[in-house]
Design a protein around this motif. Structure first.
Motif, PDB file in Angstrom:
ATOM      1  N   VAL A 142       0.855  -1.187   0.000  1.00  0.00           N
ATOM      2  CA  VAL A 142       0.000   0.000   0.000  1.00  0.00           C
ATOM      3  C   VAL A 142       0.888   1.233   0.000  1.00  0.00           C
ATOM      4  N   ALA A 143       0.334   2.350  -0.434  1.00  0.00           N
ATOM      5  CA  ALA A 143       1.114   3.591  -0.539  1.00  0.00           C
ATOM      6  C   ALA A 143       0.256   4.785  -0.151  1.00  0.00           C
ATOM      7  N   VAL A 144       0.901   5.767   0.470  1.00  0.00           N
ATOM      8  CA  VAL A 144       0.288   7.064   0.774  1.00  0.00           C
ATOM      9  C   VAL A 144       1.077   8.096  -0.008  1.00  0.00           C
ATOM     10  N   ILE A 145       0.398   8.865  -0.857  1.00  0.00           N
ATOM     11  CA  ILE A 145       1.095   9.703  -1.829  1.00  0.00           C
ATOM     12  C   ILE A 145       0.896  11.187  -1.562  1.00  0.00           C
ATOM     13  N   GLY A 146       1.916  11.973  -1.928  1.00  0.00           N
ATOM     14  CA  GLY A 146       1.901  13.412  -1.722  1.00  0.00           C
ATOM     15  C   GLY A 146       1.141  14.169  -2.800  1.00  0.00           C
ATOM     16  N   LYS A 147       1.018  15.454  -2.580  1.00  0.00           N
ATOM     17  CA  LYS A 147       0.205  16.304  -3.441  1.00  0.00           C
ATOM     18  C   LYS A 147       0.666  16.310  -4.884  1.00  0.00           C
ATOM     19  N   ARG A 148       1.970  16.473  -5.116  1.00  0.00           N
ATOM     20  CA  ARG A 148       2.452  16.553  -6.493  1.00  0.00           C
ATOM     21  C   ARG A 148       2.382  15.190  -7.185  1.00  0.00           C
ATOM     22  N   VAL A 149       2.481  14.128  -6.429  1.00  0.00           N
ATOM     23  CA  VAL A 149       2.317  12.791  -7.012  1.00  0.00           C
ATOM     24  C   VAL A 149       0.901  12.648  -7.550  1.00  0.00           C
ATOM     25  N   VAL A 150      -0.063  13.108  -6.767  1.00  0.00           N
ATOM     26  CA  VAL A 150      -1.467  13.070  -7.212  1.00  0.00           C
ATOM     27  C   VAL A 150      -1.645  13.891  -8.478  1.00  0.00           C
ATOM     28  N   GLU A 151      -1.087  15.092  -8.495  1.00  0.00           N
ATOM     29  CA  GLU A 151      -1.249  15.977  -9.653  1.00  0.00           C
ATOM     30  C   GLU A 151      -0.590  15.407 -10.905  1.00  0.00           C
TER      31      GLU A 151
END
Length: 424
Positions: free
Chosen positions: A161-170
């Motif tokens: 599983v992974a928790v991703i940062g804002k720029r990764v989402v964008e």
């Protein structure tokens, strides 16, 4: 002398309004002094709030340590050895350093400032991939935006599983897409997105966090050929224990385990966040003191102007003062009149300066969120002065007015009634 006597206040108004331009220019000196003082204090508060916001959610009682290369031979081993931590070090710290509250081993794909190729469909990016324990959320300044952060079950079951940062989402997702439940491929390994986060920090730290992906520590070890490895540790101290004490204990333990000379400061790198935080707080204390010095200095210049104009007023009213003394006015009544005029002039102009400065600070504070529009921490936010600083400023005003009127009042009392009556 009664302060509730209307004639008394009319006399003060007449004295101050006799030469309105001169009074205005004198009052402006006091106005500008208190305006500058409050504005500087408010600006200092805004900077302090911005920096402290960058520490929000961050454990300031923490330090970090990582392996480097030894610079000295020790125990029959040569200099230049690469120090690499492992899972046994983690267990040893937990067992032998009881004052350590949180011990979080960490791994990073590509090492410090390194990156890993992350793919989703046709979208690709290079991001920092961190293998962490759930406890890292108590040390690092993160705010979960959607979903959840890593938990103990993720680590125990080696979940991908992974928790991703804002720029990764964008970068990997369209604006209308929901990342939760979607798959991302990190160096060829599939991970399910279970949460997104944003940084509570500002500047470069926030940008670095935005490019980060968190995966379970155990999963990182298995998926990226890092079995038993630890890149560095994040450690916090228990409440009431300075982190420097824990830092010394942990570093001594690690030097002993990896046969690093006790005086070799290059074998193991370390960074103490508590020390940095104290330095910043000390810096702002110094800035605040400097602002008080500058503001009070400027206000003192205005008070000197008030004193000078009161001396002129006393000289212009020499005959009047002589008549009042001749008909029985006491020295205290004469002094009180002059002191009251000086305090009123100083206090009235100072209060206007105080209100103007507070109003300007409120306006600036209201404009900052509108300018950012992101809700993320800014380097300058919520400028203003607290109630204690406002009362301190008022106290400075009253004292300045009294001091400004002291010399003129003494001169007024020193006037000889006979000489004053002959004055033109």
């Amino acid at each position: 002398m009664s302060y509730f006597d209307l004639d008394h206040w009319q006399e003060i108004w007449a004295a101050l309004s006799k030469n309105r331009l001169r009074t205005f220019l004198t009052a402006f000196g006091v106005f500008w002094g208190i305006f500058l003082l409050v504005l500087l204090l408010g600006a200092g508060t805004g900077l302090s709030n911005g920096v402290n916001a960058g520490f929000a959610g961050t454990a300031t009682n923490s330090f970090f340590c990582w392996g480097m290369r030894t610079s000295k031979p020790f125990a029959g081993l040569p200099a230049g050895r690469s120090i690499e931590f492992n899972n046994e070090d983690w267990k040893a710290i937990r067992a032998q350093v009881p004052d350590a509250k949180v011990v979080a081993p960490r791994l990073q794909k590509g090492g410090y400032r390194g990156g890993a190729t992350v793919v989703r469909g046709t979208e690709t990016g290079s991001f920092s991939v961190m293998g962490d324990m759930p406890e890292i959320a108590t040390i690092q300044s993160l705010a979960v935006v959607s979903g959840r952060f890593l938990n103990r079950i993720d680590v125990d079951e080696n979940r991908k599983v992974a928790v991703i940062g804002k720029r990764v989402v964008e970068t990997l997702f369209e604006p209308e897409e929901v990342p939760l439940g979607e798959q991302v491929r990190i160096n060829g390994v599939e991970f399910e997105v279970v949460g997104t986060f944003r940084s509570r920090q500002s500047g470069g730290d926030a940008e670095r966090d935005a490019d980060t992906i968190f995966v379970p520590f155990s999963t990182f070890q298995q998926s990226f050929n890092a079995i038993g490895q630890v890149n560095w540790f994040a450690v916090t101290s228990r409440d009431g224990v300075p982190v420097s004490v824990v830092e010394s204990q942990v570093l001594d333990l690690l030097r002993s385990r990896h046969k690093v000379a006790p005086d070799d400061r290059r074998g193991i790198g370390n960074f103490n966040l508590e020390n940095e935080y104290k330095k910043i707080q000390g810096l702002f204390a110094g800035i605040k003191l400097l602002m008080w010095i500058v503001g009070v200095g400027t206000l003192s210049a205005g008070a000197i102007g008030v004193s000078n104009i009161m001396l002129i007023i006393v000289r212009e009213r020499t005959r009047e003062i002589g008549i009042r003394r001749a008909v029985g006015a006491t020295p205290w009544k004469i002094q009180g009149q002059i002191l009251t005029e000086a305090v009123i002039l100083t206090l009235a102009s100072g209060l206007l300066g105080l209100c103007a400065a507070v109003g300007l600070l409120e306006l600036i504070g209201a404009m900052i969120p509108a300018a950012s529009g992101t809700g993320e921490p800014q380097m300058f936010q919520n400028p203003g002065v607290d109630i204690s600083a406002a009362f301190q400023a008022l106290g400075v005003l009253v004292v300045s007015g009294a001091l400004a009127g002291f010399a003129p009042a003494r001169r007024a009392v020193a006037v000889n009634p006979v000489v004053a009556l002959r004055s033109e």
